[in-house]
Design a protein around this motif. Structure first.
Motif, mmCIF file in Angstrom:
data_model
loop_
_atom_site.group_PDB
_atom_site.id
_atom_site.type_symbol
_atom_site.label_atom_id
_atom_site.label_comp_id
_atom_site.label_asym_id
_atom_site.label_seq_id
_atom_site.Cartn_x
_atom_site.Cartn_y
_atom_site.Cartn_z
ATOM 1 N N ASP A 95 0.840 -1.049 -0.026
ATOM 2 C CA ASP A 95 -0.027 0.022 -0.010
ATOM 3 C C ASP A 95 0.789 1.127 -0.083
ATOM 4 N N ASP A 97 0.181 4.047 1.378
ATOM 5 C CA ASP A 97 0.249 4.936 2.644
ATOM 6 C C ASP A 97 1.322 4.336 3.623
ATOM 7 N N GLN A 99 1.060 1.439 5.344
ATOM 8 C CA GLN A 99 0.669 0.595 6.241
ATOM 9 C C GLN A 99 1.176 -0.686 6.357
ATOM 10 N N ARG A 198 0.191 -4.018 11.292
ATOM 11 C CA ARG A 198 -0.213 -3.099 10.316
ATOM 12 C C ARG A 198 -0.157 -1.742 10.922
ATOM 13 N N ARG A 201 -1.973 4.736 8.946
ATOM 14 C CA ARG A 201 -1.390 5.574 7.636
ATOM 15 C C ARG A 201 -0.289 6.619 7.893
HETATM 16 MG MG MG Z 1 -4.237 2.212 4.068
#
Ligand code: MG
Ligand code: UDP
Length: 332
Positions: A95, A97, A99, A198, A201
């Motif tokens: 991703d 962002d 994450q 995880r 962001r």
């Molecule tokens: Mg995300």
């Protein structure tokens, strides 16, 4: 022996703030690895400065490849577009962002080199996500697991590594209704889970509202299970049996005690109940029919506006067959 090649595919939609941070982290990780790595950014029709930012990143790092779709097609298609263009021994999906921490890539690669074709990340924690999102997500995965024959692992995002033969197999799956996690699982081959935490962001906000997540869940369920269609059958069967029993009772009662007109509430209740059940069954059929209609149109999955393979990429004449033509052995 030539060095192994790896491409990191990143789909981004309005991620101008996160991209530079991600790229510097990625570059640091890739510098420290003993393989030829590239990073492929897919701009999924961003409306902010993401594309300009990507071009700046590409100008500074010859390993960066850029792909720009003609509009926002959604993450699943953006990933498909990116993976279609990968020509290396393995691909990692990440991703934009932050994450999915890029620092974990060496561990994914280690598992791949140990012989696994797919190394998929499963989340041990979902920091920065609300209680509602966490519960709905876990309910969805449990439900999916029970309804579908393709074992789709729970709490798995798109963060994963795939070997070349998995990439080739994925290219043979040209369905428009793309529930990537399901497709990844459907492919099979030796797969191994990789638990990770995880992160929240880096910047910006999530593009997935609850409405979008609901639609995403519908895609997943209808794409990988026909159980909802069968629910109508069994609900119908159960209602018919009950109706038969009740009908026999009414007939017996009338024969025994005559027929004083009565029972408006029961009649209404039965009519309304059956009407509701029928509409739901029709709606379920409609969900599948609508998707069948979309598949039948055979439109291209996505359109590319710009493709810049980057300075460090191997000479053209891709070793992997182009998308849509590949049929893994044993299929068709
Ligand atoms: Mg995300
Ligand atoms: N994304 C995309 N196209 C879209 C929506 C999202 O390429 O239409 C990308 C987004 O830029 C990010 C990834 O998909 O890199 C995951 O999106 P997001 O972080 O919004 O989802 P969440 O992590 O909240 O599930």
């Amino acid at each position: 022996m030539p060095r192994a090649t790896l491409t990191v595919v990143v789909a981004a939609f309005n991620e101008e703030d996160a991209l530079p941070v991600l790229q510097s982290r990625l570059a640091a990780v890739l510098d420290g690895m003993d393989l030829d790595a590239q990073v492929l950014y897919v701009d999924d029709g961003s409306r902010d400065r993401s594309w300009q930012v990507m071009q700046e990143l590409a100008a500074r790092d010859p390993r960066v490849q850029l792909l720009r779709l003609s509009r926002n097609f959604g993450k699943e298609l953006a990933l498909t577009a990116g993976l279609d263009r990968v020509d290396s021994d393995a691909a990692v999906v990440l991703d934009a962002d932050g994450q999915d921490p890029p620092e974990l890539i060496p561990q994914l690669v280690a598992r791949w080199q140990a012989g696994f074709d797919v190394v998929y990340g499963t989340r041990t924690s979902r920091a920065g996500e609300s209680w509602l999102k966490r519960t709905t997500a876990s309910t969805f995965y449990r439900l999916m697991g029970r309804m579908s024959d393709t074992g789709i692992p729970a709490d798995t995002g798109d963060f994963r590594l795939m070997s070349r033969r998995v990439l080739v197999a994925l290219r043979g799956l040209r369905e428009r209704q793309r529930f990537m996690k399901g497709l990844f699982a459907w492919v099979g081959y030796p797969q191994v889970a990789f638990p990770y935490e995880r992160h929240p962001r880096l910047a910006g906000r999530s593009k997935f509202s609850y409405w979008r997540l609901w639609n995403f869940a519908l895609e997943g369920i209808t794409g990988f299970s026909t159980a909802p269609l069968r629910v109508a059958t069994y609900a119908g069967l159960a209602t018919a049996l009950l109706a038969f029993a009740y009908g026999s009772w009414i007939i017996a009662k009338t024969l025994l005690w005559g027929d004083p007109v009565q029972g408006w509430p029961t009649t209404m209740a039965v009519i309304l109940f059956l009407g509701g059940v029928q509409l739901m069954a029709l709606g379920t059929i409609g969900e599948y029919l609508g998707r069948l209609y979309i598949e039948a149109k055979q439109r291209p999955l996505y359109l590319v506006q710009d493709w810049r393979p980057g300075d460090a990429s191997p000479a053209p004449g891709a070793r992997l067959p182009p998308a849509g033509t590949a049929r893994p052995a044993g299929q068709e």
